[in-house]
Each structure stands twice: as structure tokens, then as C-alpha cells.
Design an enzyme around this catalytic site. Structure first.
Site, PDB file in Angstrom:
ATOM      1  N   CYS A 282       0.853  -1.194   0.000  1.00  0.00           N
ATOM      2  CA  CYS A 282       0.000   0.000   0.000  1.00  0.00           C
ATOM      3  C   CYS A 282       0.891   1.246   0.000  1.00  0.00           C
ATOM      4  CB  CYS A 282      -0.883  -0.012   1.244  1.00  0.00           C
ATOM      5  SG  CYS A 282      -1.688   1.559   1.531  1.00  0.00           S
TER       6      CYS A 282
ATOM      7  N   GLU B 107       2.528  -5.295   8.853  1.00  0.00           N
ATOM      8  CA  GLU B 107       2.862  -3.901   8.498  1.00  0.00           C
ATOM      9  C   GLU B 107       3.906  -3.353   9.473  1.00  0.00           C
ATOM     10  OE1 GLU B 107      -0.424  -1.065   8.210  1.00  0.00           O
ATOM     11  OE2 GLU B 107       0.949   0.554   8.786  1.00  0.00           O
TER      12      GLU B 107
ATOM     13  N   CYS C 220      -4.226   6.167   8.000  1.00  0.00           N
ATOM     14  CA  CYS C 220      -4.699   6.563   6.670  1.00  0.00           C
ATOM     15  C   CYS C 220      -6.149   7.032   6.762  1.00  0.00           C
ATOM     16  CB  CYS C 220      -4.479   5.464   5.651  1.00  0.00           C
ATOM     17  SG  CYS C 220      -5.822   4.351   5.475  1.00  0.00           S
TER      18      CYS C 220
ATOM     19  N   SER D 288      -7.951  -9.428  10.435  1.00  0.00           N
ATOM     20  CA  SER D 288      -7.793  -8.080   9.897  1.00  0.00           C
ATOM     21  C   SER D 288      -7.798  -7.048  11.023  1.00  0.00           C
ATOM     22  CB  SER D 288      -8.926  -7.796   8.902  1.00  0.00           C
ATOM     23  OG  SER D 288      -9.171  -6.423   8.829  1.00  0.00           O
TER      24      SER D 288
END
Ligand code: DC
Length: 518
Positions: free
Chosen positions: A326, A356, A421, A449
């Protein structure tokens, strides 16, 4: 032309309707109509014209020949009758009683209802007695404010105490009793809550609390996306539910790669949604857990990014690599690198075990980095002179702010990069509004998630009937019992086809449940 949004606020005399309705209208930037003031105005005109209050025909004729206008004056709204400000005159107690009598005349009610409808020019808060039941039965939201007779009489007594209209408490109480009796027992448009009205008992609430409650409910309702009404059970979703830009981009890159390459792998799942990953697997994109097991083929870097070590190994093995990281994660990777190179110790607010964050940690030079989950974990950092803080892209803003305020105490220089974000923030804000507006919230997305779990936590803190599901089969009937409004939201890695499948199942179950309610 866009349909105007109508908010109906009904309730008995002295329930605080006017103060609350005007405050809510102001906060929302809506127009405001007080229908009671129109009944009062007509009563005033009848009295001034020496017409008997029972003489419906003459009052109707006079009313039809009168010009009514509501004008925005300063911070409020003022009713003008035949170009005269009558806001003070209609407050007199004799006008209150006369208006209550006038309001029992059906011809007058028809005239006023038409008048109100003609006055709607854009989104409007309309207050009265029968706004939600008769005048605007399809209003976007209906409130019914109530309070005990004693409480309402007390409020009116306090309000009038310092004015020339001040009267003994017992008299005021009797007046309210009389008006309640007349307003609720009349044959036409009696004062009753609409079936779908939200009843707010203001007995133990401050005015401010009532205003905030109504305002938030309106905001939440207006932000909803209506999907369907299944025999009275309404289904809603949020505008942003589902794929974010970064996830969509990663999927597009992967699907494109299938057409160009033969053996395609991802290091770990491409995105955190097992059902979508399975769909990609069926297309030939295989997730591998360890880069050491790979000898050849094409490796797609997943949306969460890979570590610098993994990148190095892929290069050494001469694997063909395709970067689907991303762009927002790429920006954070660069930040960690440049900040640590400039001598900053970097704190990443996030989960050290999440791919991440693992990737971000690997971009730091000289071990000048740590990940903390929340403010309680900052004690592990120790004394640092130059500190920089950033967040996992899916962090909740509240947690990020908490860590920042905890860090500020102990540091000489603190640089903050808000790397949460926008897609995450928007999804979280919308999910919170959804949770306020519906009876049951279904959050769809991978159990692995991070952003979906955060959405579920945010919704659960507002609405206990929040259920995080990964697949339609996870929805059970008992989750939906008594729900009249069901809200569906989804994480940034949840594909649209899965949201659709959830909707199909919810519609089926609602059909079944609604039958059992009848
Ligand atoms: O809200 P208020 O006290 O200003 O209203 C004056 C009278 O008008 C009240 O006795 C009831 C009547 N009324 C009504 O019958 N229907 C409305 N929509 C508003 C007011």
C-alpha cells in the site's frame, strides 16, 4: 431537486421542545418551524379580530387572508404575521389557552398543515404535536420529548418567574394539565408519539444532554446508506464499507500478474481476508509463509509490505518481485528510514506482530525503533532526547493520541507523523455513527484483519449488539432478535462480493424473523 430532510420533534407543552428544537436546528444548519406558534398566531388574530374561538368558518377565512413568515433573526427564528413580529404577543397565557382550543378545529389544522408544507425550503426541524404522525409521517427522524407534569410545570414556573407572565406554580401546573388533556383527547391529530418516534424522557436530563442526544442521532441517521426494508426491518450500510484504495490496488496488481506470470506467490496472505485470499488462490496465487522455501517464481509483496530482510533474500534468490505494498505503508517505511538516519528514536503505535509493523520496524537503522500497542507500553522506551512517533495505518486515532500525550511528558523533542490513513479514519467515523443509529451492527471482515477488529471494537463500545463476522454463515438468528434496524459495515480488506452475500443472508433472515413478529 433534492428532497428536503425533515426532522419531526413532537411532545407536550413544557417538554423543552422549542429550546431543544432550535438548538438542534442551529447545530445541524437546518431551518426551523414551530407549528405551535402558528396555532398561537391564528388564535391571536381571532382574538384581535373579535372572532369567537369556536367560529371555525370565520377563523379559517381570516387565517387564509393572513401572511405568515418565519425569518432568521440573529441566533433564532421569529414569526411574522402580516409583516409584524408577533413572537412576544403569542407567549401570553390567554393565547396559549386559546391556541389549544383553536387546534381542535379540523379546518384550521388543514390550513396550518398546508402552510407548514409550503414553508419547507430545504432541510428543516419542525416541532409540534402531530408532526411525526400527521404532517410529515415520512420524516427522516421523529422524536417525542416527554417529561412528567411536575417537571414541566417546574420548568415553566422558573422560566416565567422573572417575566411579567410569572404565575404561581399551582396555576401553571393546572394550565399544563388542562392543555395536556385537550391535546391528547381531541379526535383529530391527538398528541401521541408516532410508532417510529424515538421517545426521549427529559425528566433527569439537562437541556444540553438532550440537544446532544438528538443531534448525534440525526447525524448518525443521515450518514447511513439505506439498502432495503424487509417487512419492516430496515437494512443500512456505511458509504465507505469495504475495500480501501491500497487493498483494491493490491488485488488489481495480483489479478493483472495472473495474466502475465506463471508461478505466483505472496509472502503471507496478500490481504487480511481469508475468503478473498482463497479466491486468489483458486486463480493461481499461492501464499507462502517463509521466503526461504522459495526457489523460483514471481513474488508479490503484499499490501502490508515486507521486511527489508525479506526484500534482500528475494534479490539474492533472483526472484521476480512485484510490489503491491500500500502506498501509505511505503510512505511510513520511508519515514522510519529517514527519521532513524537523522538520529530520531522512532515509536510506532501498533502491533509488533502485525506484518505492516514488522515491515516498518525493519526499515529503522541502528535499532532506533520500538512498537507500542498503547500508552501503557511506553515505559519500555526509557529516556530519549529526540523522539518521533507514527502509527500503523489502521490505528484508532484515540489510541494514537493517548500514546502521544503519554510520550510528551518525558521528552525534549517530539516529532509526530499522523500516518493513520484517511480510509481508516473515515471507516471508523462512519462505523461509530452506524452503531449509534441502528439496533444491531454486523461488522464483516477477516478475524485476522486489524482494521476490521478495530471497527468492531469501536462499534461495540457504542452498541453492545455488535457482531464481527467473517462469512455469512456466522450470522445467527439470535443476533437479530427484536432488531428493527440492522447496520452492516466492513473492513478495508473485505471484498464487495462477501458484503453482498452477507446482505442476501440478512434479507433472508429478516424475512423469516419479520414473519415471526407478526
Ligand atoms: O407548542 P405550543 O404550546 O406553542 O402550541 C400551542 C397549542 O397548539 C398547543 O396547545 C397545542 C397546539 N398544537 C397542535 O395542536 N399541533 C401542533 N402541531 C402544534 C401545536
Amino acid at each position: 431537486m433534492k428532497k428536503s430532510v425533515i426532522i419531526a420533534i413532537d411532545g407536550p407543552s413544557g417538554s423543552g421542545k422549542s429550546t431543544i428544537s432550535t438548538a438542534v436546528a442551529r447545530m445541524l444548519g437546518f431551518n426551523y418551524i414551530n407549528s405551535g406558534s402558528l396555532y398561537r398566531a391564528i388564535a391571536l388574530k381571532a382574538i384581535n379580530s373579535h372572532i369567537a374561538i369556536e367560529d371555525e368558518k370565520s377563523i379559517s377565512k381570516t387565517a387564509l387572508n393572513t401572511i405568515f413568515e418565519i425569518k432568521r433573526v440573529g441566533n433564532g427564528w421569529v414569526l411574522f404575521m402580516d409583516n409584524k413580529d408577533i413572537s412576544l404577543a403569542i407567549k401570553a397565557p390567554e393565547i396559549a389557552q386559546a391556541s389549544s382550543q383553536v387546534s381542535t378545529l379540523s379546518g384550521i389544522r388543514d390550513i396550518i398543515n398546508k402552510l407548514i408544507k409550503g414553508m419547507i425550503k430545504g432541510n428543516t426541524v419542525v416541532e409540534g404535536r402531530d408532526i411525526g404522525t400527521v404532517v410529515f409521517p415520512d420524516a427522516a427522524l421523529k422524536f417525542f420529548l416527554t417529561a412528567s407534569v411536575e417537571e414541566r410545570a417546574k420548568r415553566r414556573y422558573q422560566e416565567l418567574l422573572s417575566s411579567r407572565l410569572g404565575r404561581p406554580y399551582e396555576i401553571i401546573r393546572k394550565e399544563i394539565d388542562d392543555r395536556d388533556m385537550r391535546d391528547t383527547s381531541r379526535d383529530i391529530a391527538p398528541l401521541i408519539p408516532a410508532r417510529d418516534a424515538i421517545i426521549v424522557n427529559t425528566d433527569n436530563m439537562s437541556e444540553h444532554d438532550v440537544v446532544i442526544k438528538l443531534y448525534e442521532k440525526v447525524k448518525a441517521t443521515l450518514s447511513l446508506k439505506f439498502i432495503d426494508n424487509v417487512n419492516g426491518i430496515e437494512l443500512y450500510t456505511t458509504a465507505s464499507a469495504g475495500f480501501c484504495f491500497g487493498v483494491k490496488r493490491a488485488i488489481d496488481i495480483a489479478v493483472k500478474t495472473v495474466k502475465q506470470e506463471k508461478e505466483i506467490y505472496t509472502l503471507g496472505p496478500l490481504i487480511h481476508n481469508p475468503q478473498e485470499v482463497k479466491r486468489l488462490e483458486d486463480m493461481g496465487i499461492k501464499p507462502v509463509n517463509d521466503i526461504d522455501t522459495m526457489t523460483h517464481g514471481t513474488l508479490i509483496y503484499r499490501s502490508h509490505g515486507v521486511t527489508t530482510e525479506e526484500h534482500q533474500i528475494a534479490k539474492e534468490k533472483s526472484l521476480k518481485t512485484i510490489n503491491a505494498t500500500c502506498p501509505f505503508v511505503t510512505r511510513s517505511q520511508r519515514l522510519v528510514k529517514s527519521l532513524t538516519n537523522s538520529g530520531y528514536y522512532v515509536v510506532i503505535v501498533g502491533d509488533a506482530n502485525h506484518p505492516e509493523v514488522k515491515s516498518l520496524l525493519s526499515y529503522a537503522s541502528g535499532g532506533q525503533v520500538t512498537a507500542v500497542k498503547n500508552a501503557h507500553e511506553i515505559s519500555t522506551i526509557g529516556k530519549v532526547k529526540k523522539l518521533a512517533v507514527l502509527a500503523q495505518t489502521t490505528q484508532s486515532m484515540e489510541n494514537f493520541k493517548n500514546v502521544i500525550s503519554a510520550l510528551v511528558d518525558d521528552v525534549y523533542e517530539l516529532v509526530i507523523y499522523n500516518t493513520i490513513c484517511d480510509a481508516t479514519r473515515i471507516r471508523q467515523d462512519e462505523a461509530a455513527l452506524l452503531a449509534m443509529a441502528v439496533d444491531v451492527v454486523i461488522v464483516v471482515g477477516g478475524f485476522n484483519s486489524s482494521n476490521t477488529n478495530k471497527l468492531a471494537n469501536i462499534c461495540k463500545a457504542i452498541n453492545l449488539k455488535t457482531y464481527h463476522i467473517e462469512h455469512p454463515v456466522h450470522i445467527k438468528e439470535e443476533m437479530l432478535i427484536d432488531a428493527k434496524k440492522i447496520g452492516i459495515t466492513a473492513g478495508a480488506s473485505t471484498p464487495i462480493w462477501l458484503i453482498r452475500d452477507v446482505l442476501i443472508r440478512l434479507k433472508k433472515m429478516s424475512r423469516k424473523l419479520s414473519k415471526t413478529y407478526i
